[in-house]
Design a protein around this motif. Structure first.
Motif, short mmCIF file in Angstrom:
data_model
loop_
_atom_site.label_atom_id
_atom_site.label_comp_id
_atom_site.label_asym_id
_atom_site.label_seq_id
_atom_site.Cartn_x
_atom_site.Cartn_y
_atom_site.Cartn_z
N PRO A 95 0.80 -1.23 0.00
CA PRO A 95 0.00 0.00 0.00
C PRO A 95 0.83 1.28 0.00
CG PRO A 95 -0.81 -1.53 1.66
CD PRO A 95 0.47 -2.10 1.13
N ARG A 115 5.02 3.17 -4.63
CA ARG A 115 4.60 4.13 -5.66
C ARG A 115 3.71 3.47 -6.71
NH1 ARG A 115 10.28 5.36 -8.54
NH2 ARG A 115 11.18 3.89 -7.11
N TYR A 116 3.67 2.16 -6.73
CA TYR A 116 2.85 1.43 -7.70
C TYR A 116 1.52 0.97 -7.11
CZ TYR A 116 7.25 1.46 -10.15
OH TYR A 116 8.41 1.87 -10.76
N ALA A 117 1.21 1.37 -5.88
CA ALA A 117 -0.01 0.91 -5.21
C ALA A 117 -1.28 1.26 -5.99
CB ALA A 117 -0.09 1.48 -3.80
N GLN A 118 -1.28 2.38 -6.66
CA GLN A 118 -2.47 2.83 -7.40
C GLN A 118 -2.41 2.45 -8.89
OE1 GLN A 118 -4.96 4.26 -5.57
NE2 GLN A 118 -3.61 3.87 -3.84
N THR A 119 -1.38 1.72 -9.28
CA THR A 119 -1.20 1.34 -10.68
C THR A 119 -1.98 0.07 -11.00
OG1 THR A 119 1.02 2.29 -10.61
CG2 THR A 119 0.54 0.83 -12.45
N ALA A 120 -2.69 0.08 -12.10
CA ALA A 120 -3.52 -1.06 -12.49
C ALA A 120 -2.67 -2.26 -12.90
CB ALA A 120 -4.43 -0.66 -13.65
N ARG A 176 3.19 3.43 -14.98
CA ARG A 176 2.86 4.45 -13.99
C ARG A 176 3.31 5.80 -14.53
NH1 ARG A 176 5.84 7.31 -10.17
NH2 ARG A 176 4.59 8.06 -8.44
N GLN A 208 -0.84 11.40 -0.24
CA GLN A 208 -2.18 11.28 -0.85
C GLN A 208 -2.88 10.01 -0.44
OE1 GLN A 208 -3.60 13.86 -2.92
NE2 GLN A 208 -1.98 14.76 -1.70
N PHE A 209 -2.15 9.08 0.15
CA PHE A 209 -2.74 7.86 0.69
C PHE A 209 -1.89 7.44 1.89
CE2 PHE A 209 -0.31 6.97 -3.15
CZ PHE A 209 0.62 6.06 -2.73
#
Length: 100
Positions: A4, A7-12, A30, A95-96
């Protein structure tokens, strides 16, 4: 699956099926976010012998979050962040969550 705080946590994630039928999962590309839209936590001055991980530990509280500072300063090479002592770096608001 990335952690979580990565830097790739939000990458599909995506899949590719090889000719032999095996399925390979991979991360999509990313893109660095627009630094101008990142909320600013603070600005810091680079000290002699600073490194990106040291700046992150001092400002964000986690040395592994150097990539947040790189993103906020549009640095592709993180070593560029601290190459010039006396320069100013933007440190963004997370941001998270930082902790899993």
């Amino acid at each position: 699956m990335p952690s979580p705080t990565s830097r790739y946590a939000q990458t599909a994630m995506a899949t590719w099926t090889a000719p032999d039928g095996s399925v390979v999962r991979y991360l999509m590309r990313r893109f660095i976010p627009d630094a101008a839209t990142m909320p600013l936590r603070q600005q810091v001055t680079v000290a002699p012998l600073d490194r990106p991980d040291l700046v992150a530990a001092r400002t964000v509280g986690d040395a592994l979050q150097w990539w947040r500072i790189a993103d906020a300063n549009t640095a592709v090479d993180p070593l560029d962040l601290t190459a010039v002592p006396g320069s100013t770096l933007r440190v963004p608001v997370a941001q998270f969550p930082l902790a899993p």
